[in-house]
Scaffold this active site. Structure first.
Site, PDB file in Angstrom:
ATOM      1  N   CYS A 258     -14.074  -1.454   2.963  1.00 29.61           N
ATOM      2  CA  CYS A 258     -15.409  -2.045   2.803  1.00 29.61           C
ATOM      3  C   CYS A 258     -15.751  -2.159   1.325  1.00 29.61           C
ATOM      4  O   CYS A 258     -15.552  -1.237   0.546  1.00 29.61           O
ATOM      5  CB  CYS A 258     -16.505  -1.267   3.505  1.00 29.61           C
TER       6      CYS A 258
ATOM      7  N   ARG B 225     -10.508  -4.613  -0.160  1.00 32.44           N
ATOM      8  CA  ARG B 225     -11.092  -3.429   0.479  1.00 32.44           C
ATOM      9  C   ARG B 225     -11.319  -3.623   1.981  1.00 32.44           C
ATOM     10  O   ARG B 225     -11.843  -2.738   2.654  1.00 32.44           O
ATOM     11  CB  ARG B 225     -12.411  -3.064  -0.194  1.00 32.44           C
TER      12      ARG B 225
ATOM     13  N   TRP C 228     -14.024  -3.477   6.485  1.00 29.85           N
ATOM     14  CA  TRP C 228     -12.850  -2.933   7.178  1.00 29.85           C
ATOM     15  C   TRP C 228     -13.435  -2.125   8.328  1.00 29.85           C
ATOM     16  O   TRP C 228     -14.101  -1.109   8.111  1.00 29.85           O
ATOM     17  CB  TRP C 228     -12.037  -2.050   6.221  1.00 29.85           C
TER      18      TRP C 228
ATOM     19  N   ASN D  25     -20.597   1.236   2.811  1.00 30.97           N
ATOM     20  CA  ASN D  25     -19.178   1.602   2.813  1.00 30.97           C
ATOM     21  C   ASN D  25     -19.119   3.091   3.103  1.00 30.97           C
ATOM     22  O   ASN D  25     -19.728   3.875   2.378  1.00 30.97           O
ATOM     23  CB  ASN D  25     -18.579   1.268   1.438  1.00 30.97           C
ATOM     24  N   GLY D  26     -18.417   3.480   4.156  1.00 28.69           N
ATOM     25  CA  GLY D  26     -18.321   4.906   4.484  1.00 28.69           C
ATOM     26  C   GLY D  26     -18.428   5.109   5.974  1.00 28.69           C
ATOM     27  O   GLY D  26     -18.343   4.158   6.763  1.00 28.69           O
TER      28      GLY D  26
ATOM     29  N   GLU E  77       9.731   5.566   0.824  1.00 28.73           N
ATOM     30  CA  GLU E  77       8.812   4.594   0.221  1.00 28.73           C
ATOM     31  C   GLU E  77       9.250   3.155   0.551  1.00 28.73           C
ATOM     32  O   GLU E  77       8.423   2.296   0.853  1.00 28.73           O
ATOM     33  CB  GLU E  77       8.721   4.834  -1.297  1.00 28.73           C
TER      34      GLU E  77
ATOM     35  N   LYS F 254       7.036   0.326   2.617  1.00 28.06           N
ATOM     36  CA  LYS F 254       6.748  -1.024   2.107  1.00 28.06           C
ATOM     37  C   LYS F 254       7.097  -2.057   3.145  1.00 28.06           C
ATOM     38  O   LYS F 254       6.332  -2.964   3.423  1.00 28.06           O
ATOM     39  CB  LYS F 254       7.576  -1.288   0.853  1.00 28.06           C
TER      40      LYS F 254
ATOM     41  N   GLU G 140       4.716  -1.889   6.356  1.00 31.35           N
ATOM     42  CA  GLU G 140       3.290  -2.210   6.243  1.00 31.35           C
ATOM     43  C   GLU G 140       3.003  -3.698   6.037  1.00 31.35           C
ATOM     44  O   GLU G 140       1.921  -4.146   6.360  1.00 31.35           O
ATOM     45  CB  GLU G 140       2.590  -1.360   5.185  1.00 31.35           C
TER      46      GLU G 140
ATOM     47  N   HIS H 299      21.691  13.819  13.160  1.00 29.68           N
ATOM     48  CA  HIS H 299      21.024  14.807  14.025  1.00 29.68           C
ATOM     49  C   HIS H 299      20.060  14.146  15.000  1.00 29.68           C
ATOM     50  O   HIS H 299      19.141  14.794  15.490  1.00 29.68           O
ATOM     51  CB  HIS H 299      20.302  15.852  13.164  1.00 29.68           C
TER      52      HIS H 299
ATOM     53  N   LYS I 228      -7.117  -1.464   0.995  1.00 30.43           N
ATOM     54  CA  LYS I 228      -6.827  -0.570  -0.126  1.00 30.43           C
ATOM     55  C   LYS I 228      -8.012   0.366  -0.344  1.00 30.43           C
ATOM     56  O   LYS I 228      -9.113   0.060   0.084  1.00 30.43           O
ATOM     57  CB  LYS I 228      -6.605  -1.430  -1.376  1.00 30.43           C
TER      58      LYS I 228
HETATM   59  C1  F6R Z   1       0.892   1.896   0.700  1.00 27.40           C
HETATM   60  C2  F6R Z   1      -0.351   2.305   0.078  1.00 27.40           C
HETATM   61  C3  F6R Z   1      -1.073   3.464   0.643  1.00 27.40           C
HETATM   62  C4  F6R Z   1      -1.741   4.278  -0.478  1.00 27.40           C
HETATM   63  C5  F6R Z   1      -2.590   5.402   0.107  1.00 27.40           C
HETATM   64  C6  F6R Z   1      -3.201   6.263  -0.977  1.00 27.40           C
HETATM   65  O1  F6R Z   1       1.469   0.822   0.036  1.00 27.40           O
HETATM   66  O2  F6R Z   1      -0.797   1.698  -0.854  1.00 27.40           O
HETATM   67  O3  F6R Z   1      -0.233   4.267   1.399  1.00 27.40           O
HETATM   68  O4  F6R Z   1      -0.742   4.788  -1.310  1.00 27.40           O
HETATM   69  O5  F6R Z   1      -3.607   4.865   0.894  1.00 27.40           O
HETATM   70  O6  F6R Z   1      -3.996   5.508  -1.838  1.00 27.40           O
HETATM   71  P1  F6R Z   1      -4.359   6.044  -3.276  1.00 27.40           P
HETATM   72  O7  F6R Z   1      -3.107   6.094  -4.079  1.00 27.40           O
HETATM   73  O8  F6R Z   1      -5.362   5.066  -3.806  1.00 27.40           O
HETATM   74  O9  F6R Z   1      -4.943   7.421  -3.076  1.00 27.40           O
END
Ligand code: F6R
Length: 582
Positions: A2, A26, A71, A97-98, A456, A460, A463, A479, A577
């Site tokens: 949000c 967001r 969001w 937002n929250g 990682e 990527k 997602e 295993h 994000k």
């Molecule tokens: C994946 C991604 C998320 C963030 C996670 C933490 O590509 O971006 O997994 O890494 O939400 O976010 P931050 O780093 O902002 O605390």
């Protein structure tokens, strides 16, 4: 998670829209805008991304405007649940937002007073709660927020020709910009428009009109605003000719490595770390998602170099466990510095009397403010939801810290070869992408730090392509998970540690024997093994240095597969994000 943008200026609609556009990362479930026109509140909202309110916004010329990109948390992504929400009496509109944890009981008590609701959201309850209080707009907001449990950043447009903003846990900033007085969830909205900004503190209320911004403490006493300098330049948020932020951000990796090295060479950021680590016998690293993977990297690199126990924890798990840490330094890693799960660990560490170090890309963030010390990762603004350059910058920071603390004669220039190595990996991986495209599932394996890169790389891919992808320690495959490997299953094998090379190759052979397709990632000077695709790495000093670059091809691969499938890499479904809710 949000985004809120509010503006007080003669042509607020158009300019507030421009600010809101920058907050698209967001959340993109719905968007909306409200303004005060001829003494009445007018609201426009719709499902989908911010773009969908552009036509309305460009002709929406009223002096006070609040806007929101959502969001979804409470209630689906419908028009009714979109913000702004009007209070039951039409006296105010609100963006939020929250998460309000006690919204059900507040809703019940408002319903007992005959107040009805149009949406399923917790936010509409807050709008009516504020309207139902008595007094001036300031008093109403102050009384209502005292009754809220949970997290909030609020922008409230009152018919009394004022916008009020306040926050608890969720971020909110104010600035006097060339477009007017502005409130926003992220300082990216101010870039190019203001030279300074103010990060609202918990419980403070900002009062914004066309002429002024005033700040009040939780007792409603007027206080001075001490603005901070806004350093970011406009180019950092422009696409610079790229179609997607993710592609731009991957290509920026060598650049951000160079800015990291030049900043750490110019500023003495590392000396205070010696004192911070004094008397420390253990290290606990905390983060979420990609930042948690950076913590796994940090735990191995710091633990081995400083010869002390170091462990990585998932923030949302640690927060509700009963941690027993002694003489421990807590390192909290976060790109945004606003992730609720990570931030929520700070009070726990403080209660245990631990020193805290924030490693973040956002220097004005709550995490940087709340920890005892912080190290900047210098990745520049990252807008694509999938973190790429910030991950590399986080592990570069942790690696630099480990080298500095463990090596008497450490010189930052000993890392100067890394940007060039990263540049060499910004190749064209479209042939590999076309091989991965038909696969239902993809595996990534490696030993030691390569197992972190595997996790990682898998995150990527999943997602943004929605393919099933898993990262494993190579020795673990046999295993259980080996059962999933059949003819043509792609298995990416990271093998950057010379000492473990033969062992990892044995695992690659096991995959081959089951018909799996092996994609090998190894330094070009290592002995070749039988593989279907080879990504050679330039020769580097150690396993940690390889981790800094070996992830790059797989960030690019995820991007290419995502595009080939017709998805938008910057806006993966269901995600946003800056996860500012738990
Ligand atoms: C994946 C991604 C998320 C963030 C996670 C933490 O590509 O971006 O997994 O890494 O939400 O976010 P931050 O780093 O902002 O605390």
């Amino acid at each position: 998670m949000c985004g809120i943008a509010c503006l007080a200026s003669p042509s607020s609609g158009k300019n507030c829209y421009k600010a809101l556009e920058k907050l698209d990362y967001r959340g993109y479930d719905s968007a909306g805008m409200a303004g005060l026109a001829d003494g009445e509140i007018e609201i426009f909202k719709t499902t989908g991304s911010v773009k969908n309110i552009e036509d309305f916004a460009k002709d929406f010329d009223c002096p006070l405007v609040i806007a929101h990109t959502r969001w979804a948390t409470h209630g689906g992504p419908t028009k009714e649940n979109a913000h702004p929400h009007l209070s039951y009496d039409g006296s105010l509109a609100l963006v939020h937002n929250g998460i309000i944890e006690n919204y059900q009981s507040l809703k019940t008590s408002l319903a007992e007073c005959g107040i009805g609701f149009k949406s399923e959201t917790d936010s509409e309850v807050v709008a009516s709660l504020i309207a139902h209080e008595s007094g001036s707009p300031l008093e109403k907001l102050s009384k209502a927020t005292k009754r809220l449990e949970g997290s909030f950043a609020l922008g409230v447009l009152f018919k009394e020709k004022v916008i009020l903003a306040t926050r608890r846990h969720s971020p909110l900033y104010i600035a006097v910009t060339t477009e007017g007085n502005m409130i926003a969830s992220d300082v990216v909205c101010f870039i190019g428009l203001a030279k300074e900004f103010y990060a609202l503190k918990e419980g403070e209320i900002a009062m914004v009109t066309e002429d002024k911004i005033e700040l009040y403490d939780s007792q409603l006493k007027k206080i001075d605003i001490s603005f901070c300098e806004l350093e970011k330049d406009e180019t950092s948020i422009s696409l610079n000719g790229y179609e997607y932020y993710m592609e731009k951000e991957i290509n920026e990796i060598p650049i951000i490595m160079r800015s990291f090295l030049s900043r750490y060479a110019k500023e003495d950021l590392l000396t205070p770390m010696k004192k911070l680590f004094e008397g420390v016998d253990n290290i606990a690293l905390v983060g979420c998602g990609t930042a948690y993977h950076a913590c796994l990297f940090g735990a191995k690199v710091l633990g081995e170099r400083l010869n002390m126990p170091a462990h990585a924890y998932i923030a949302s798990e640690l927060k509700y466990s009963r941690p027993c840490f002694k003489n421990t330094l807590a390192i909290l890693v976060s790109q945004s510095g606003e992730t609720a799960d990570t931030l929520g660990c700070v009070p726990i560490f403080k209660k245990l009397g631990l020193k805290t170090l924030a490693i973040t890309n956002t220097e004005h963030s709550a995490l940087a403010r709340e920890c005892d010390a912080y190290l900047p990762v210098c990745a520049g603004v990252e807008l694509a939801v999938a973190s790429t350059k910030a991950y590399v910058a986080q592990i570069l920071t942790l690696y630099t810290l480990a080298r500095y603390l463990s090596q008497e004669d450490f010189d930052i220039f000993s890392l100067s070869h890394l940007p060039e190595a990263a540049e060499r990996l910004l190749g064209d991986y479209s042939r590999l992408a076309s091989e991965i495209l038909p696969a239902q599932r993809v595996f990534f394996i490696g030993r030691g730090l390569d197992s972190v890169t595997s996790q990682e790389a898998a995150l990527k891919l999943k997602e943004i392509t929605y393919k099933s992808a898993e990262g494993y320690p190579a020795g673990e495959l046999k295993h259980g998970t080996l059962a999933l490997i059949d003819k043509g299953t792609p298995v990416v094998v990271f093998a950057t540690n010379q000492d473990l090379y033969k062992k990892t190759m044995a695992n690659a052979t096991e995959v081959k024997a089951r018909g799996g397709k092996v994609i090998l990632v190894a330094p070009s000077n290592f002995e070749k093994c039988d593989c279907d695709y080879f990504i050679p790495l330039p020769t580097l000093k150690d396993e940690a240095e390889y981790s800094l670059v070996s992830i790059i091809p797989f960030q690019s691969l995820a991007f290419l597969v995502c595009r080939a499938l017709g998805y938008n890499p910057d806006k993966p479904r269901n995600l946003a994000k800056s996860v500012t809710v738990e």
